[in-house]
Motif scaffolding. Sequence first.
Motif, PDB file in Angstrom:
ATOM      1  N   GLU A 104       0.803  -1.176  -0.093  1.00 37.10           N
ATOM      2  CA  GLU A 104       0.061  -0.007   0.010  1.00 37.10           C
ATOM      3  C   GLU A 104       0.894   1.129  -0.010  1.00 37.10           C
ATOM      4  OE1 GLU A 104      -2.973  -0.005   2.970  1.00 37.10           O
ATOM      5  OE2 GLU A 104      -3.719  -2.098   2.533  1.00 37.10           O
ATOM      6  N   PHE A 105       1.973   1.112   0.800  1.00 33.97           N
ATOM      7  CA  PHE A 105       2.874   2.289   0.772  1.00 33.97           C
ATOM      8  C   PHE A 105       4.087   2.116   1.481  1.00 33.97           C
ATOM      9  CE2 PHE A 105       0.719   2.357   4.973  1.00 33.97           C
ATOM     10  CZ  PHE A 105       1.836   3.008   5.620  1.00 33.97           C
ATOM     11  N   ILE A 106       5.296   2.923   1.445  1.00 41.92           N
ATOM     12  CA  ILE A 106       6.461   2.650   1.988  1.00 41.92           C
ATOM     13  C   ILE A 106       6.587   3.527   3.064  1.00 41.92           C
ATOM     14  CG2 ILE A 106       8.960   2.770   1.793  1.00 41.92           C
ATOM     15  CD1 ILE A 106       8.833   1.257  -0.926  1.00 41.92           C
ATOM     16  N   GLY A 107       6.913   3.323   4.277  1.00 41.48           N
ATOM     17  CA  GLY A 107       7.055   4.437   5.329  1.00 41.48           C
ATOM     18  C   GLY A 107       8.739   4.325   5.465  1.00 41.48           C
ATOM     19  N   LEU A 108       9.084   5.586   5.153  1.00 41.91           N
ATOM     20  CA  LEU A 108      10.641   5.667   5.117  1.00 41.91           C
ATOM     21  C   LEU A 108      11.026   6.628   6.085  1.00 41.91           C
ATOM     22  CD1 LEU A 108      13.390   5.439   3.568  1.00 41.91           C
ATOM     23  CD2 LEU A 108      12.639   7.504   2.210  1.00 41.91           C
ATOM     24  N   ASN A 109      12.001   6.065   6.886  1.00 42.44           N
ATOM     25  CA  ASN A 109      12.704   6.851   8.214  1.00 42.44           C
ATOM     26  C   ASN A 109      14.151   7.348   7.393  1.00 42.44           C
ATOM     27  OD1 ASN A 109      10.675   6.102   9.864  1.00 42.44           O
ATOM     28  ND2 ASN A 109      11.728   5.114  11.424  1.00 42.44           N
ATOM     29  N   HIS A 110      14.195   8.427   7.526  1.00 43.63           N
ATOM     30  CA  HIS A 110      15.617   8.927   6.830  1.00 43.63           C
ATOM     31  C   HIS A 110      16.173  10.281   7.539  1.00 43.63           C
ATOM     32  CE1 HIS A 110      18.653   9.476   3.703  1.00 43.63           C
ATOM     33  NE2 HIS A 110      18.649  10.698   3.976  1.00 43.63           N
ATOM     34  N   TYR A 111      17.353  10.064   8.107  1.00 44.32           N
ATOM     35  CA  TYR A 111      18.120  11.052   8.799  1.00 44.32           C
ATOM     36  C   TYR A 111      19.358  11.668   7.763  1.00 44.32           C
ATOM     37  CZ  TYR A 111      15.195   9.996  12.543  1.00 44.32           C
ATOM     38  OH  TYR A 111      14.027   9.778  13.478  1.00 44.32           O
ATOM     39  N   THR A 112      20.074  10.753   7.321  1.00 49.53           N
ATOM     40  CA  THR A 112      21.439  11.046   6.844  1.00 49.53           C
ATOM     41  C   THR A 112      21.824  10.023   5.878  1.00 49.53           C
ATOM     42  OG1 THR A 112      23.714  11.499   7.536  1.00 49.53           O
ATOM     43  CG2 THR A 112      22.817   9.450   8.405  1.00 49.53           C
ATOM     44  N   SER A 113      22.948  10.326   5.027  1.00 41.27           N
ATOM     45  CA  SER A 113      23.729   9.489   4.074  1.00 41.27           C
ATOM     46  C   SER A 113      25.026   9.486   4.253  1.00 41.27           C
ATOM     47  CB  SER A 113      23.270  10.076   2.741  1.00 41.27           C
ATOM     48  OG  SER A 113      21.897  10.453   2.233  1.00 41.27           O
ATOM     49  N   ARG A 114      25.605   8.270   3.500  1.00 38.68           N
ATOM     50  CA  ARG A 114      27.170   8.119   3.432  1.00 38.68           C
ATOM     51  C   ARG A 114      27.590   7.746   2.139  1.00 38.68           C
ATOM     52  NH1 ARG A 114      26.412   8.040   8.753  1.00 38.68           N
ATOM     53  NH2 ARG A 114      28.333   7.927  10.336  1.00 38.68           N
ATOM     54  N   LEU A 115      28.699   7.545   2.180  1.00 40.28           N
ATOM     55  CA  LEU A 115      29.334   6.743   0.839  1.00 40.28           C
ATOM     56  C   LEU A 115      29.681   5.561   1.388  1.00 40.28           C
ATOM     57  CD1 LEU A 115      31.541   9.816  -0.458  1.00 40.28           C
ATOM     58  CD2 LEU A 115      29.342   9.304  -1.257  1.00 40.28           C
ATOM     59  N   ILE A 116      29.687   4.705   0.493  1.00 39.49           N
ATOM     60  CA  ILE A 116      30.039   3.045   1.011  1.00 39.49           C
ATOM     61  C   ILE A 116      30.936   2.561  -0.247  1.00 39.49           C
ATOM     62  CG2 ILE A 116      27.897   2.939   2.214  1.00 39.49           C
ATOM     63  CD1 ILE A 116      26.973   0.652  -0.045  1.00 39.49           C
ATOM     64  N   ALA A 117      31.926   1.603   0.365  1.00 40.47           N
ATOM     65  CA  ALA A 117      32.683   0.733  -0.489  1.00 40.47           C
ATOM     66  C   ALA A 117      32.666  -0.480  -0.032  1.00 40.47           C
ATOM     67  CB  ALA A 117      34.046   1.423  -0.697  1.00 40.47           C
ATOM     68  N   HIS A 118      32.884  -1.550  -1.052  1.00 45.33           N
ATOM     69  CA  HIS A 118      33.065  -2.908  -0.730  1.00 45.33           C
ATOM     70  C   HIS A 118      34.445  -2.987   0.050  1.00 45.33           C
ATOM     71  CE1 HIS A 118      34.462  -6.925  -1.259  1.00 45.33           C
ATOM     72  NE2 HIS A 118      33.490  -7.389  -0.747  1.00 45.33           N
ATOM     73  N   ARG A 119      34.464  -3.868   1.246  1.00 44.43           N
ATOM     74  CA  ARG A 119      35.690  -4.099   1.824  1.00 44.43           C
ATOM     75  C   ARG A 119      35.303  -5.404   2.643  1.00 44.43           C
ATOM     76  NH1 ARG A 119      38.906   0.027   6.178  1.00 44.43           N
ATOM     77  NH2 ARG A 119      40.476  -1.388   6.754  1.00 44.43           N
ATOM     78  N   GLN A 120      36.470  -6.104   2.392  1.00 46.65           N
ATOM     79  CA  GLN A 120      36.529  -7.627   2.780  1.00 46.65           C
ATOM     80  C   GLN A 120      36.113  -7.732   4.319  1.00 46.65           C
ATOM     81  OE1 GLN A 120      36.290  -9.905   0.237  1.00 46.65           O
ATOM     82  NE2 GLN A 120      35.891 -11.790   1.608  1.00 46.65           N
ATOM     83  N   ASN A 121      37.182  -7.200   4.983  1.00 45.46           N
ATOM     84  CA  ASN A 121      36.922  -7.315   6.422  1.00 45.46           C
ATOM     85  C   ASN A 121      36.955  -5.858   7.135  1.00 45.46           C
ATOM     86  OD1 ASN A 121      37.400 -10.272   6.933  1.00 45.46           O
ATOM     87  ND2 ASN A 121      39.311  -9.766   5.786  1.00 45.46           N
ATOM     88  N   PRO A 122      35.873  -5.225   7.216  1.00 50.55           N
ATOM     89  CA  PRO A 122      35.987  -3.808   7.680  1.00 50.55           C
ATOM     90  C   PRO A 122      36.175  -3.870   9.150  1.00 50.55           C
ATOM     91  CG  PRO A 122      33.679  -4.613   7.149  1.00 50.55           C
ATOM     92  CD  PRO A 122      34.604  -5.524   6.433  1.00 50.55           C
ATOM     93  N   GLU A 123      36.858  -2.796   9.641  1.00 53.85           N
ATOM     94  CA  GLU A 123      36.986  -2.493  11.186  1.00 53.85           C
ATOM     95  C   GLU A 123      36.014  -2.107  11.558  1.00 53.85           C
ATOM     96  OE1 GLU A 123      41.045  -0.920  11.694  1.00 53.85           O
ATOM     97  OE2 GLU A 123      41.881  -2.741  10.821  1.00 53.85           O
ATOM     98  N   ASP A 124      34.811  -2.424  11.848  1.00 57.44           N
ATOM     99  CA  ASP A 124      33.646  -1.766  12.051  1.00 57.44           C
ATOM    100  C   ASP A 124      32.659  -2.758  12.819  1.00 57.44           C
ATOM    101  OD1 ASP A 124      31.699   0.289  12.462  1.00 57.44           O
ATOM    102  OD2 ASP A 124      32.362   0.876  10.381  1.00 57.44           O
ATOM    103  N   ILE A 125      31.432  -2.132  13.248  1.00 61.24           N
ATOM    104  CA  ILE A 125      30.805  -3.138  13.828  1.00 61.24           C
ATOM    105  C   ILE A 125      30.148  -4.385  13.332  1.00 61.24           C
ATOM    106  CG2 ILE A 125      29.771  -1.375  15.602  1.00 61.24           C
ATOM    107  CD1 ILE A 125      27.474  -0.748  13.859  1.00 61.24           C
ATOM    108  N   TYR A 126      29.638  -5.319  13.730  1.00 57.96           N
ATOM    109  CA  TYR A 126      29.579  -6.488  13.083  1.00 57.96           C
ATOM    110  C   TYR A 126      28.754  -6.549  11.870  1.00 57.96           C
ATOM    111  CZ  TYR A 126      27.859 -11.393  12.647  1.00 57.96           C
ATOM    112  OH  TYR A 126      27.584 -12.653  12.115  1.00 57.96           O
ATOM    113  N   PHE A 127      27.485  -5.989  11.918  1.00 52.40           N
ATOM    114  CA  PHE A 127      26.783  -6.016  10.808  1.00 52.40           C
ATOM    115  C   PHE A 127      27.250  -5.352   9.726  1.00 52.40           C
ATOM    116  CE2 PHE A 127      24.931  -1.833  10.884  1.00 52.40           C
ATOM    117  CZ  PHE A 127      24.929  -1.280  12.261  1.00 52.40           C
ATOM    118  N   TYR A 128      28.237  -4.403   9.742  1.00 56.77           N
ATOM    119  CA  TYR A 128      28.840  -3.887   8.711  1.00 56.77           C
ATOM    120  C   TYR A 128      29.874  -5.054   8.079  1.00 56.77           C
ATOM    121  CZ  TYR A 128      26.905   0.835   9.337  1.00 56.77           C
ATOM    122  OH  TYR A 128      26.243   2.061   9.444  1.00 56.77           O
ATOM    123  N   GLN A 129      30.470  -5.788   8.855  1.00 58.81           N
ATOM    124  CA  GLN A 129      31.319  -6.775   8.697  1.00 58.81           C
ATOM    125  C   GLN A 129      30.776  -7.717   7.929  1.00 58.81           C
ATOM    126  OE1 GLN A 129      32.934  -8.348  12.365  1.00 58.81           O
ATOM    127  NE2 GLN A 129      34.216  -6.267  12.875  1.00 58.81           N
TER     128      GLN A 129
END
Length: 205
Positions: free
Chosen positions: A25-50
Amino acid sequence: MREWLGSDLPTFSEKEKEFIRNKIEFIGLNHYTSRLIAHRQNPEDIYFYQVQQVEIIEKWNSGEKIGERAASEWLFIVPWGLHKLLNYIAKKYDNPAIYITENGMDEEDDQSATLEQVLNDTTRVSYFKGYLASVAQAIKDGVDVRGYFAWSFLDNFEWAMGYTKRFGSVYVDYKNGLSRHPKASALWFSRFLKGEAAENKADTN
């Protein structure tokens, strides 16, 4: 995805498959900010980014920040990101009705500031002007945006940050009986909704 997740992926019965094929019926969109992203095999970041194998980038190649940072370290002011996202959703999902259910920025709870100072939230006014302009441009592009909800009306308890961050357009005085005081952004929004907001982008009164 099948190679990485294997049996962890859900399975659906034929009845379930038929059910989820139905048009939303519709999409409810929560939006605050944006980033650039790149593929990285083993990012040093929190788990879900890994797991996603992505690197979250906050700067252009020149070293310049993608946008001005709000109070939260994750929240940069990038209005064009919402414009791109709305157009992407429209193209990818056959232009569904979209309600922007949350959009806003935070400021630090400055205990040393006067009431007059905390009510003068000119950065938030600029934020809303920029993001609403992006929404308007997306609508001109043909995106079916049906509604927009600013986050938030009142300062509130913000997840792990508690009361240290203020997203509200109305200031809540936690030390004096929770009295409420409209900020500059609330006054601007009031005039904007009445069609009285000034054309001059520098005007925040």
